[in-house]
Design a protein around this motif. Structure first.
Motif, PDB file in Angstrom:
ATOM      1  N   GLY A 106       0.824  -1.214   0.000  1.00 41.68           N
ATOM      2  CA  GLY A 106       0.000   0.000   0.000  1.00 41.68           C
ATOM      3  C   GLY A 106       0.853   1.256   0.000  1.00 41.68           C
ATOM      4  N   GLN A 107       0.510   2.218   0.839  1.00 44.56           N
ATOM      5  CA  GLN A 107       1.263   3.478   0.908  1.00 44.56           C
ATOM      6  C   GLN A 107       2.677   3.243   1.437  1.00 44.56           C
ATOM      7  OE1 GLN A 107      -1.288   5.783   3.387  1.00 44.56           O
ATOM      8  NE2 GLN A 107      -2.643   6.368   1.699  1.00 44.56           N
ATOM      9  N   ASN A 108       2.838   2.187   2.212  1.00 44.30           N
ATOM     10  CA  ASN A 108       4.132   1.849   2.787  1.00 44.30           C
ATOM     11  C   ASN A 108       5.190   1.624   1.706  1.00 44.30           C
ATOM     12  OD1 ASN A 108       5.701   1.106   5.165  1.00 44.30           O
ATOM     13  ND2 ASN A 108       5.634  -0.977   4.365  1.00 44.30           N
ATOM     14  N   VAL A 109       4.749   1.098   0.552  1.00 41.88           N
ATOM     15  CA  VAL A 109       5.674   0.735  -0.514  1.00 41.88           C
ATOM     16  C   VAL A 109       6.392   1.959  -1.083  1.00 41.88           C
ATOM     17  CG1 VAL A 109       4.264   0.808  -2.620  1.00 41.88           C
ATOM     18  CG2 VAL A 109       5.864  -1.037  -2.301  1.00 41.88           C
ATOM     19  N   ASN A 110       5.776   3.122  -1.002  1.00 44.41           N
ATOM     20  CA  ASN A 110       6.379   4.337  -1.537  1.00 44.41           C
ATOM     21  C   ASN A 110       7.348   5.002  -0.568  1.00 44.41           C
ATOM     22  OD1 ASN A 110       4.774   4.059  -3.838  1.00 44.41           O
ATOM     23  ND2 ASN A 110       3.068   5.079  -2.820  1.00 44.41           N
ATOM     24  N   LYS A 111       7.344   4.564   0.677  1.00 39.12           N
ATOM     25  CA  LYS A 111       8.134   5.245   1.706  1.00 39.12           C
ATOM     26  C   LYS A 111       9.313   4.443   2.230  1.00 39.12           C
ATOM     27  CE  LYS A 111       4.013   6.396   3.725  1.00 39.12           C
ATOM     28  NZ  LYS A 111       3.237   6.542   4.927  1.00 39.12           N
ATOM     29  N   VAL A 112       9.183   3.112   2.247  1.00 36.60           N
ATOM     30  CA  VAL A 112      10.169   2.279   2.932  1.00 36.60           C
ATOM     31  C   VAL A 112      10.940   1.419   1.933  1.00 36.60           C
ATOM     32  CG1 VAL A 112      10.458   0.536   4.737  1.00 36.60           C
ATOM     33  CG2 VAL A 112       8.612   2.187   4.910  1.00 36.60           C
ATOM     34  N   ASN A 113      12.250   1.298   2.164  1.00 37.55           N
ATOM     35  CA  ASN A 113      13.098   0.458   1.316  1.00 37.55           C
ATOM     36  C   ASN A 113      13.021  -0.990   1.803  1.00 37.55           C
ATOM     37  OD1 ASN A 113      13.935   2.716  -0.085  1.00 37.55           O
ATOM     38  ND2 ASN A 113      15.718   3.021   1.194  1.00 37.55           N
ATOM     39  N   THR A 114      12.132  -1.785   1.190  1.00 29.85           N
ATOM     40  CA  THR A 114      11.948  -3.158   1.646  1.00 29.85           C
ATOM     41  C   THR A 114      12.596  -4.180   0.725  1.00 29.85           C
ATOM     42  OG1 THR A 114       9.810  -3.229   0.538  1.00 29.85           O
ATOM     43  CG2 THR A 114       9.805  -2.714   2.889  1.00 29.85           C
ATOM     44  N   ARG A 115      12.889  -3.829  -0.506  1.00 29.03           N
ATOM     45  CA  ARG A 115      13.530  -4.760  -1.438  1.00 29.03           C
ATOM     46  C   ARG A 115      14.993  -4.908  -1.033  1.00 29.03           C
ATOM     47  NH1 ARG A 115      16.136  -3.667  -6.625  1.00 29.03           N
ATOM     48  NH2 ARG A 115      16.123  -5.579  -7.839  1.00 29.03           N
ATOM     49  N   VAL A 116      15.455  -6.166  -0.933  1.00 28.50           N
ATOM     50  CA  VAL A 116      16.840  -6.418  -0.520  1.00 28.50           C
ATOM     51  C   VAL A 116      17.583  -7.095  -1.668  1.00 28.50           C
ATOM     52  CG1 VAL A 116      18.320  -7.634   1.112  1.00 28.50           C
ATOM     53  CG2 VAL A 116      16.199  -6.624   1.899  1.00 28.50           C
ATOM     54  N   GLU A 117      18.769  -6.563  -1.958  1.00 26.15           N
ATOM     55  CA  GLU A 117      19.628  -7.127  -2.994  1.00 26.15           C
ATOM     56  C   GLU A 117      20.903  -7.633  -2.337  1.00 26.15           C
ATOM     57  OE1 GLU A 117      20.452  -5.486  -7.237  1.00 26.15           O
ATOM     58  OE2 GLU A 117      22.013  -4.677  -5.919  1.00 26.15           O
ATOM     59  N   LEU A 118      21.272  -8.880  -2.650  1.00 25.08           N
ATOM     60  CA  LEU A 118      22.473  -9.493  -2.098  1.00 25.08           C
ATOM     61  C   LEU A 118      23.491  -9.643  -3.209  1.00 25.08           C
ATOM     62  CD1 LEU A 118      22.714 -12.437   0.286  1.00 25.08           C
ATOM     63  CD2 LEU A 118      23.844 -12.650  -1.887  1.00 25.08           C
TER      64      LEU A 118
END
Length: 139
Positions: free
Chosen positions: A28-40
């Motif tokens: 939701g709105q959280n997706v535009n604010k928080v960096n949740t995707r992690v790249e290794l």
């Protein structure tokens, strides 16, 4: 499957480079604010933890995941939290490396059984007979 020991896992974890960015997944709105995707990122080329033979196996089996700098790249954005994605991507990394380091057994050819040979010949006879019956009668 070759198991990676706990000590090697700890040493590998020190060489992992993790970065976070904005996810395109659920949130939701959280997706535009928080960096949740992690790249290794893991540099196969520069690591001293694997022998040259093991590095070759990794390069051979995981060539689609390795970039031009010799880095193995994994990403995760399935979960809504960065912590869950981090755990997922690390688990995915270890599973994939373990699988890549496993040498698969060569398949042994087996001769067809007598029953299967007879069945094949019988099927051929039946097919030939069927085709003979399709011919117009001779006069």
């Amino acid at each position: 499957m070759m198991k990676i020991s706990e000590t090697l896992k700890k040493q590998l974890e020190t060489e992992l480079v993790l970065s976070a960015s904005r996810s395109s997944g659920p949130g939701g709105q959280n997706v535009n604010k928080v960096n949740t995707r992690v790249e290794l990122r893991f540099s196969v080329k520069n690591t001293n933890l694997f022998s040259d033979e093991e590095k070759e196996l990794i390069y051979l089996k995981l060539k689609t995941r390795i970039n031009t700098e010799g880095e193995l790249i994994f990403t995760s954005q399935a979960a809504r939290t960065q912590l869950n994605n981090k755990e997922t991507v690390i688990l995915k990394f270890f599973e994939t490396v373990e699988k890549a380091l496993t040498i698969s057994k060569k398949r042994l050819k087996s001769a067809p059984t007598t029953a299967s040979r007879l069945k094949r010949l019988e099927t051929k006879k039946n097919t030939g007979q069927k085709k003979l019956l399709r011919r117009p009668p001779e006069m």
